[in-house]
Design a protein around this motif. Structure first.
Motif, mmCIF file in Angstrom:
data_model
loop_
_atom_site.group_PDB
_atom_site.id
_atom_site.type_symbol
_atom_site.label_atom_id
_atom_site.label_comp_id
_atom_site.label_asym_id
_atom_site.label_seq_id
_atom_site.Cartn_x
_atom_site.Cartn_y
_atom_site.Cartn_z
ATOM 1 N N GLY A 1 0.823 -1.214 0.000
ATOM 2 C CA GLY A 1 0.000 0.000 0.000
ATOM 3 C C GLY A 1 0.847 1.249 0.000
ATOM 4 O O GLY A 1 2.043 1.223 0.293
ATOM 5 N N ASP A 2 0.216 2.365 -0.324
ATOM 6 C CA ASP A 2 0.936 3.640 -0.409
ATOM 7 C C ASP A 2 1.493 4.099 0.929
ATOM 8 O O ASP A 2 2.410 4.916 0.983
ATOM 9 C CB ASP A 2 0.019 4.730 -0.977
ATOM 10 C CG ASP A 2 -0.251 4.529 -2.468
ATOM 11 O OD1 ASP A 2 0.585 3.874 -3.116
ATOM 12 O OD2 ASP A 2 -1.277 5.016 -2.953
ATOM 13 N N ASP A 3 0.937 3.585 2.025
ATOM 14 C CA ASP A 3 1.445 3.987 3.337
ATOM 15 C C ASP A 3 2.593 3.106 3.802
ATOM 16 O O ASP A 3 3.086 3.254 4.921
ATOM 17 C CB ASP A 3 0.318 3.966 4.383
ATOM 18 C CG ASP A 3 -0.289 2.579 4.567
ATOM 19 O OD1 ASP A 3 0.093 1.652 3.814
ATOM 20 O OD2 ASP A 3 -1.141 2.427 5.464
ATOM 21 N N GLY A 4 3.041 2.163 2.954
ATOM 22 C CA GLY A 4 4.159 1.307 3.314
ATOM 23 C C GLY A 4 3.772 0.128 4.158
ATOM 24 O O GLY A 4 4.611 -0.704 4.492
ATOM 25 N N GLY A 5 2.485 0.000 4.508
ATOM 26 C CA GLY A 5 2.060 -1.127 5.328
ATOM 27 C C GLY A 5 2.381 -0.913 6.789
ATOM 28 O O GLY A 5 3.213 -0.091 7.172
ATOM 29 N N THR A 6 1.737 -1.667 7.631
ATOM 30 C CA THR A 6 1.971 -1.525 9.071
ATOM 31 C C THR A 6 2.391 -2.839 9.714
ATOM 32 O O THR A 6 2.435 -2.961 10.925
ATOM 33 C CB THR A 6 0.687 -1.025 9.766
ATOM 34 O OG1 THR A 6 -0.392 -1.935 9.458
ATOM 35 C CG2 THR A 6 0.330 0.365 9.283
ATOM 36 N N GLY A 7 2.724 -3.839 8.879
ATOM 37 C CA GLY A 7 3.094 -5.147 9.416
ATOM 38 C C GLY A 7 4.507 -5.154 9.951
ATOM 39 O O GLY A 7 5.241 -4.171 9.931
ATOM 40 N N THR A 8 4.931 -6.338 10.416
ATOM 41 C CA THR A 8 6.260 -6.477 11.012
ATOM 42 C C THR A 8 7.325 -6.757 9.963
ATOM 43 O O THR A 8 8.486 -6.912 10.304
ATOM 44 C CB THR A 8 6.245 -7.622 12.035
ATOM 45 O OG1 THR A 8 5.818 -8.829 11.369
ATOM 46 C CG2 THR A 8 5.306 -7.318 13.183
ATOM 47 N N GLY A 9 6.933 -6.827 8.672
ATOM 48 C CA GLY A 9 7.898 -7.162 7.637
ATOM 49 C C GLY A 9 8.857 -6.044 7.297
ATOM 50 O O GLY A 9 9.877 -6.286 6.665
ATOM 51 N N ARG A 10 8.530 -4.802 7.661
ATOM 52 C CA ARG A 10 9.395 -3.669 7.317
ATOM 53 C C ARG A 10 10.771 -3.873 7.927
ATOM 54 O O ARG A 10 10.912 -4.205 9.098
ATOM 55 C CB ARG A 10 8.772 -2.373 7.814
ATOM 56 C CG ARG A 10 9.443 -1.133 7.246
ATOM 57 C CD ARG A 10 8.732 0.102 7.746
ATOM 58 N NE ARG A 10 9.338 1.309 7.224
ATOM 59 C CZ ARG A 10 8.939 1.942 6.136
ATOM 60 N NH1 ARG A 10 7.921 1.463 5.449
ATOM 61 N NH2 ARG A 10 9.535 3.044 5.726
ATOM 62 N N GLY A 11 11.802 -3.671 7.111
ATOM 63 C CA GLY A 11 13.155 -3.985 7.544
ATOM 64 C C GLY A 11 13.700 -3.048 8.605
ATOM 65 O O GLY A 11 13.265 -1.903 8.746
ATOM 66 N N ALA B 1 8.169 -5.440 1.353
ATOM 67 C CA ALA B 1 7.785 -5.181 2.742
ATOM 68 C C ALA B 1 8.967 -4.609 3.515
ATOM 69 O O ALA B 1 8.816 -3.689 4.322
ATOM 70 C CB ALA B 1 7.288 -6.463 3.399
ATOM 71 N N CYS B 2 10.160 -5.145 3.260
ATOM 72 C CA CYS B 2 11.381 -4.650 3.908
ATOM 73 C C CYS B 2 11.590 -3.179 3.580
ATOM 74 O O CYS B 2 12.020 -2.391 4.432
ATOM 75 C CB CYS B 2 12.573 -5.480 3.437
ATOM 76 S SG CYS B 2 14.148 -5.054 4.206
ATOM 77 N N ALA B 3 11.254 -2.782 2.347
ATOM 78 C CA ALA B 3 11.427 -1.389 1.909
ATOM 79 C C ALA B 3 10.238 -0.516 2.240
ATOM 80 O O ALA B 3 10.270 0.687 1.974
ATOM 81 C CB ALA B 3 11.680 -1.353 0.409
ATOM 82 N N GLY B 4 9.181 -1.097 2.820
ATOM 83 C CA GLY B 4 7.986 -0.315 3.103
ATOM 84 C C GLY B 4 7.304 0.171 1.844
ATOM 85 O O GLY B 4 6.631 1.207 1.846
ATOM 86 N N GLY B 5 7.479 -0.552 0.736
ATOM 87 C CA GLY B 5 6.855 -0.176 -0.524
ATOM 88 C C GLY B 5 7.572 0.913 -1.291
ATOM 89 O O GLY B 5 7.143 1.293 -2.380
ATOM 90 N N GLU B 6 8.686 1.406 -0.753
ATOM 91 C CA GLU B 6 9.382 2.530 -1.382
ATOM 92 C C GLU B 6 10.296 2.079 -2.513
ATOM 93 O O GLU B 6 10.621 0.899 -2.652
ATOM 94 C CB GLU B 6 10.208 3.275 -0.332
ATOM 95 C CG GLU B 6 9.385 3.923 0.775
ATOM 96 C CD GLU B 6 8.492 5.033 0.248
ATOM 97 O OE1 GLU B 6 8.898 5.710 -0.719
ATOM 98 O OE2 GLU B 6 7.394 5.215 0.791
#
Length: 321
Positions: free
Chosen positions: A159-169, A218-223
């Motif tokens: 998603g455009d907000d980068g997601g809110t899960g625990t996958g973000r690096g 997910a690690c990049a937060g969608g960026e």
């Protein structure tokens, strides 16, 4: 009066007749210090024209088109980072111009001071004007080629907000941050550090790490990223170092030419590295069937339809010729 500008032409489908239309998007610096974006769509079949513009930060799709086509520009402080006056003035400029909370503004300042603040060429011109007005000297730095956007399955997009899960690096910017990250995993289980980790390098040069088999997007937060892949570490007599590193990421399919961005991020963290990808993945999109291929043993033929694959990277070509 427009002092600086950058644009790109892309192919889109006409919403009125379904034909092939051309969309031209751009960003410019108006009157030497105001950001402006514009977009125009023209369909030769139904002769429909649509124009839009704004005097603020460019929408995500326009910014991505510029960054993936022209690559990011970088801006760094010319003054030594120990100069408190320049540091405070730069912090004020970044906060006033971005409207971000203080913590995130400090992260921008770290990028400006170390790796270099990254974005479109027009955005960097905008920041340079504002910083110069406050007496903060800056300089342009060499870029790292193109930026890569997500090209994987739509269902994995956070998603455009980068997601809110625990996958973000986990961002790792210094040797101390990496040592703390590594020691925490070593305390849990030695097996965790024995396997490679998912990594991305963001536009600001920050290395992000996540457990293996985590999605790179997910690690990049969608960026957008400068590179992505897998990385393995080992402990030597002098501390931690990179043992293996590769660009295998089906989320972004980065080219092997993305190595300099990885090297710069690792050097910033203080991690010795092999000097090149130890496992280099070559991605190509088939011009006939559109499928993405992983080229093996320099056999440039599509695994799906046997068509010839181009020698140059073409997975996400945005601009029209």
């Amino acid at each position: 009066m427009t002092d600086e500008g950058q644009g790109v032409r892309t192919a889109v489908r006409c919403p009125d007749c379904g034909g092939n239309a051309v969309r031209s998007v751009g960003q410019s610096l108006l009157h030497g210090r105001e950001l402006r974006w514009d977009a125009e769509r023209f369909c030769p079949r139904c002769v429909a024209v649509c124009c839009d513009w704004g005097q603020e930060a460019a929408p995500r799709d326009i910014r991505e088109a510029l960054l993936t086509t022209h690559g990011p520009a970088r801006l760094r402080l010319s003054a030594p980072p120990t100069d408190p006056a320049a540091t405070l003035a730069a912090l004020r400029v970044l906060r006033e111009g971005s409207g971000l909370p203080l913590r995130q503004t400090r992260e921008l300042l770290d990028e400006l001071r170390d790796f270099g603040l990254s974005g479109t060429a027009v955005e960097m011109a905008y920041w340079r004007v504002r910083l110069t007005e406050r007496g903060v000297a800056t300089e342009t730095a060499d870029g790292f080629g193109r930026a890569y956007r997500y090209v994987g399955p739509p269902e994995l997009w956070p998603g455009d907000d980068g997601g809110t899960g625990t996958g973000r690096g986990q961002p790792v910017r210094t040797a101390g941050e990496f040592a703390a990250w590594a020691e925490e995993r070593a305390e849990r289980t030695a097996a965790e550090l024995a396997e490679p980790f998912t990594f991305v390098v963001g536009l600001g040069g920050t290395l992000r790490l996540a457990p293996r088999r985590s999605e790179h997007v997910a690690c990049a937060g969608g960026e957008l990223v400068l590179s992505a892949g897998e990385i393995g570490f080992r402990r030597s007599r002098d501390g931690w170092e990179v043992e293996t590193v590769g660009n295998h990421s089906t989320d972004y399919c980065p080219d092997t030419t993305s190595w300099p961005a990885v090297a710069a991020a690792l050097t910033l963290v203080g991690l010795p590295h092999p000097g090149a990808f130890t496992h280099a993945a070559v991605f190509r999109r088939c011009p006939r069937c559109g499928n993405c291929n992983l080229v093996r043993e320099e056999h440039y033929a599509c695994a799906f339809c046997d068509a010839d694959l181009p020698e140059h990277w073409n997975v996400d070509e945005v601009a029209l010729p």
